[in-house]
Scaffold this motif. Structure first.
Motif, PDB file in Angstrom:
ATOM      1  N   ASP A  51      75.665  11.138  35.593  1.00 49.01           N
ATOM      2  CA  ASP A  51      75.699  11.654  37.115  1.00 49.01           C
ATOM      3  C   ASP A  51      77.386  11.653  37.548  1.00 49.01           C
ATOM      4  OD1 ASP A  51      72.998  11.455  37.435  1.00 49.01           O
ATOM      5  OD2 ASP A  51      72.809   9.302  37.498  1.00 49.01           O
ATOM      6  N   LYS A  52      77.167  12.302  38.393  1.00 50.69           N
ATOM      7  CA  LYS A  52      78.676  12.648  39.248  1.00 50.69           C
ATOM      8  C   LYS A  52      78.506  11.628  40.435  1.00 50.69           C
ATOM      9  CE  LYS A  52      79.545  15.889  36.081  1.00 50.69           C
ATOM     10  NZ  LYS A  52      79.368  15.265  34.996  1.00 50.69           N
ATOM     11  N   ARG A  66      78.340   7.967  45.312  1.00 49.41           N
ATOM     12  CA  ARG A  66      77.117   7.748  45.303  1.00 49.41           C
ATOM     13  C   ARG A  66      76.380   7.733  46.818  1.00 49.41           C
ATOM     14  NH1 ARG A  66      74.163   3.881  41.287  1.00 49.41           N
ATOM     15  NH2 ARG A  66      72.958   5.420  40.170  1.00 49.41           N
ATOM     16  N   ASP A  80      71.900  13.869  41.532  1.00 46.18           N
ATOM     17  CA  ASP A  80      72.163  12.886  40.753  1.00 46.18           C
ATOM     18  C   ASP A  80      70.714  12.450  40.806  1.00 46.18           C
ATOM     19  OD1 ASP A  80      71.999  10.120  42.138  1.00 46.18           O
ATOM     20  OD2 ASP A  80      73.824  11.008  42.890  1.00 46.18           O
ATOM     21  N   GLN A 100      68.103  17.071  37.444  1.00 41.97           N
ATOM     22  CA  GLN A 100      68.534  15.571  37.607  1.00 41.97           C
ATOM     23  C   GLN A 100      67.458  14.662  37.803  1.00 41.97           C
ATOM     24  OE1 GLN A 100      71.757  14.617  37.556  1.00 41.97           O
ATOM     25  NE2 GLN A 100      72.648  16.576  37.427  1.00 41.97           N
TER      26      GLN A 100
END
Length: 435
Positions: free
Chosen positions: A121-122, A346, A388, A413
């Protein structure tokens, strides 16, 4: 790039069973490399990230045999170490964050472990220092190819030692534990992570012949052994998915039963949802969520100040649930501050929720204040892209509660962390189509 088409506003009803725990699977599957004997694992989730790791083990020469849904045997009696330095491994390993946990078992059993810089995840910086500093304290030599972003550790024989981890990293602790179980002497790990998934790993290793004490605490003591044997293991239900279904029930004002949740391993999760005004009833090992026809009200602190929900190492709240909680709060009665301490990117999906009509103030990369609508104003359907895993399922929950038809792109994702999610949601009444 796959797409979900979601018609929101439908009330859901029925039972849903959580999949096996993704974060546990990424540790447990790597542990099969510690023994040449057969290891049987049950309740493995059929999701993209886990299947990628199983494929990596197969490419390494592990004999993988599927017994049935969620059940496999693994036997690492003919591991091909040359694959670790192949171009294919550099490509395959780069696409999976969990590939980092191959290093500890390989180092322990074969004296060397390599890995390309993992993906995933980015959601912000996710450093690997804790892993490699732990290996070096056990006596491994570290090397790094900066041009190829390729990490390596090597050692003729690991030696037990005392270490104080700089952070209570779950994956870092797991990797170091898997390296230490075959080290010579005693290893003491202070500030160790103690999440249920890490406890599960330690219990499995002990059944294989390891000697780990202090399980469930932040002080682990490991007496090294010369070899490990086979075992059988069943994974816990995924607590993040359980929290996702609680959020889904609340946002759609639906009556749902979440089956076989392993209540004793949920920690703070039920209490946090109750602070948000969600009624949860324990029925043996199930969670029953009644229909919240009148909505749900966020509790303030006893002095009347605004509630803050923040992530913390276990037994605190897992950071993976903050995205779900933030979405739920958009329709609550009251206000809450969401403080995401661990990852600085996030919360950046909140702009999609604001487009849908949510009242959210992004204070900084780590904090957002949510002012709930109390269902007086529904979220509006829109077109979104899943950034994500956790933000993706949060946007999906928002879409299921919204008025109108929403489109979510990049659903790969979501598939990385949620097994067959559209089929399971349709079974409880959701109107969702995969394209």
């Amino acid at each position: 790039m796959g797409t979900f088409i979601i018609e929101g506003g439908h009330t859901l009803h029925g039972e849903i069973t959580p999949q096996g725990a993704k974060n546990e699977a990424l540790q447990i599957l790597c542990a099969v490399l510690l023994t040449p004997e057969e290891v049987t694992i049950h309740n493995i989730p059929d999701i993209v990230d886990v299947n990628k790791l199983i494929d990596l083990l197969d490419s390494l020469g592990v004999n993988v045999n599927k017994l049935g849904k969620g059940s496999y045997t693994f036997q690492a009696d003919a591991v091909n170490l040359d694959f670790l330095e192949s171009e294919q491994f550099k490509i395959d390993g780069r696409g999976l964050r969990g590939s980092i946990m191959l290093v500890g078992p390989l180092l322990a059993r074969f004296g060397r472990g390599y890995i390309p810089k993992p993906g995933g995840d980015k959601i912000g910086r996710r450093r690997l220092d804790t892993h490699f500093e732990g290996f070096m304290k056990l006596g491994a030599q570290f090397r790094y190819n900066s041009e190829e972003h390729f990490y390596g550790v090597e050692s003729d024989k690991l030696k037990g030692t005392y270490m104080l981890l700089d952070e209570a990293s779950v994956t870092g602790t797991a990797n170091i534990v898997m390296a230490a179980v075959l080290a010579e002497g005693t290893t003491t790990i202070y500030n160790a992570a103690c999440e249920p998934y890490l406890q599960q790993l330690c219990k499995m290793l002990n059944r294989m012949g390891a000697q780990i004490s202090g399980i469930g605490s932040n002080l682990l003591v490991i007496e090294g052994v010369t070899e490990l044997g086979g075992t059988e293991h069943r994974m816990l239900p995924d607590m993040i998915e359980i929290g996702s279904w609680i959020g889904l029930a609340a946002m759609t004002r639906s009556e749902l039963t979440i089956k076989d949740v392993s209540w004793d391993d949920l920690g703070q999760i039920p209490a946090v949802f109750r602070k948000l005004g969600i009624q949860l009833e324990r029925r043996e090992d199930d969670i029953f969520i009644p229909k919240h026809s009148e909505g749900y009200e966020i509790q303030n602190y006893i002095d009347g100040s605004i509630l803050t929900i923040a992530d913390a190492p276990w037994p605190g709240l897992t950071p993976d649930l903050l995205s779900i909680i933030l979405v739920m709060a958009t329709q609550a009665k009251g206000e809450v501050v969401i403080h995401q301490k661990m990852f600085e990117s996030r919360l950046f999906f909140v702009d999609k929720l604001i487009d849908m009509g949510a009242k959210i103030i992004l204070c900084d990369p780590h904090r957002a204040t949510v002012i709930g609508h109390n269902f007086r104003s529904t979220l509006k359907a829109t077109t979104m892209v899943s950034p994500d895993i956790r933000a993706g399922v949060s946007l999906l929950i928002a879409a299921l509660s919204a008025k109108g038809t929403s489109t979510i792109h990049n659903i790969e994702q979501i598939d990385r962390g949620y097994e067959d999610i559209d089929t399971r949601l349709r079974a409880i009444g959701a109107n969702i189509i995969r394209q």
